[in-house]
Scaffold this active site. Structure first.
Site, short mmCIF file in Angstrom:
data_model
loop_
_atom_site.label_atom_id
_atom_site.label_comp_id
_atom_site.label_asym_id
_atom_site.label_seq_id
_atom_site.Cartn_x
_atom_site.Cartn_y
_atom_site.Cartn_z
N TYR A 183 103.37 132.25 76.85
CA TYR A 183 103.12 132.03 78.13
C TYR A 183 101.90 132.85 78.92
CZ TYR A 183 104.04 131.48 83.19
OH TYR A 183 103.64 131.23 84.54
N LYS A 187 98.10 131.45 79.83
CA LYS A 187 97.81 131.63 81.25
C LYS A 187 96.66 132.71 81.20
CE LYS A 187 100.81 129.40 83.47
NZ LYS A 187 100.11 128.23 84.21
#
Length: 272
Positions: A183, A187
């Site tokens: 994640y 990102k």
């Protein structure tokens, strides 16, 4: 001159990917409230149509739901063609969508045991899809010759590491949670892509910026909310609607000299 008028999106068309999501629906309505026509893009077309219908009923703009599988280049091409056919020119892209794993056990696995295929799946959903949408919408904006504004949604964990103490005893929708490395990596890639595209398309008058939301209250248990809030200078989690102001600013002429930036709407978390 009215400085307030610079925030108006009257007569402009905005694409919002992930427009049927928790944040996405607020983003769509926020853009509509500022005067933009809104294409609500989502793989959940029923929910996208509901958001578009709500916009049509509440705001004096045009909105429609459009299906798109953002991991498929052909689907993205068809989505852009559908938006152009329905609305004409595209002035704003909010490249907002992010996906959920098809296997939550694999998604939340410890780093030392993380499966490569799970890593690839999340990278495809969170970053490859950003590339595909930016590629084809940016191309359309460039061909129009009138500039545009692209805003991409990242995460605080794309710019800083997680405090894993927050997750002790923390649950989301009755499931124990953490923040996996994929994640953060995906990102962080969004932020880097924004900076690249901001310089690449500057000559075409296309501005590219990032919004980085902090933690938004959306079903976490009380332990998580307390732990998280204790890390925030403002002392609480965000509400979804508190992300919208930054989007309207970046989408509008109020930010006409702003590009390549990452606005952190995080309650001060990154200041500590």
């Amino acid at each position: 001159m009215s400085y307030f008028d610079k925030f108006s999106l009257q007569g402009k068309t905005a694409i919002v990917t992930g427009g049927a999501g928790i944040l996405g629906s607020h983003f769509c309505k926020g853009l509509a409230s500022a005067g933009a026509n809104v294409a609500v893009i989502d793989i959940n077309i029923e929910r996208a149509n509901e958001v578009a219908s709500d916009i049509n009923n509440k705001y004096h703009v045009k909105s429609t739901g459009i299906y798109c599988d953002l991991t498929s280049e052909q689907s993205v091409i068809e989505m852009v063609a559908a938006v152009k056919a329905e609305f004409g020119q595209i002035h704003i892209l909010h490249n907002n969508a992010a996906g959920k794993s098809s296997n939550l056990e694999a998604f939340f696995a410890p780093f030392e045991e993380y499966d490569l295929e799970q890593w690839k799946e999340i990278m495809s959903t969170n970053l490859d899809s950003m590339f595909l949408v930016a590629k084809h919408v940016g191309k359309a904006m460039k061909e129009q010759g009138i500039g545009g504004s692209i805003i991409q949604t990242a995460s605080i964990y794309g710019v800083m590491g997680p405090d894993n103490r927050i997750y002790e005893g923390s649950y989301y929708m009755n499931r124990e949670i953490n923040t996996p490395a994929i994640y953060s990596a995906s990102k962080g890639g969004v932020v880097a892509l924004t900076k690249y595209l901001a310089t690449y398309w500057a000559k075409d008058g296309i501005r590219v910026n990032t919004i980085t939301p902090g933690g938004v209250e959306s079903g976490q248990n009380e332990t998580f909310k307390k732990n998280y809030s204790n890390r925030i200078p403002l002392g609480r989690m965000a509400q979804a609607e508190e992300m919208v102001g930054a989007l309207i600013y970046l989408a509008s002429d109020a930010s006409s000299y702003v590009t390549g930036q990452n606005i952190l709407v995080d309650g001060g978390l990154s200041a500590w």
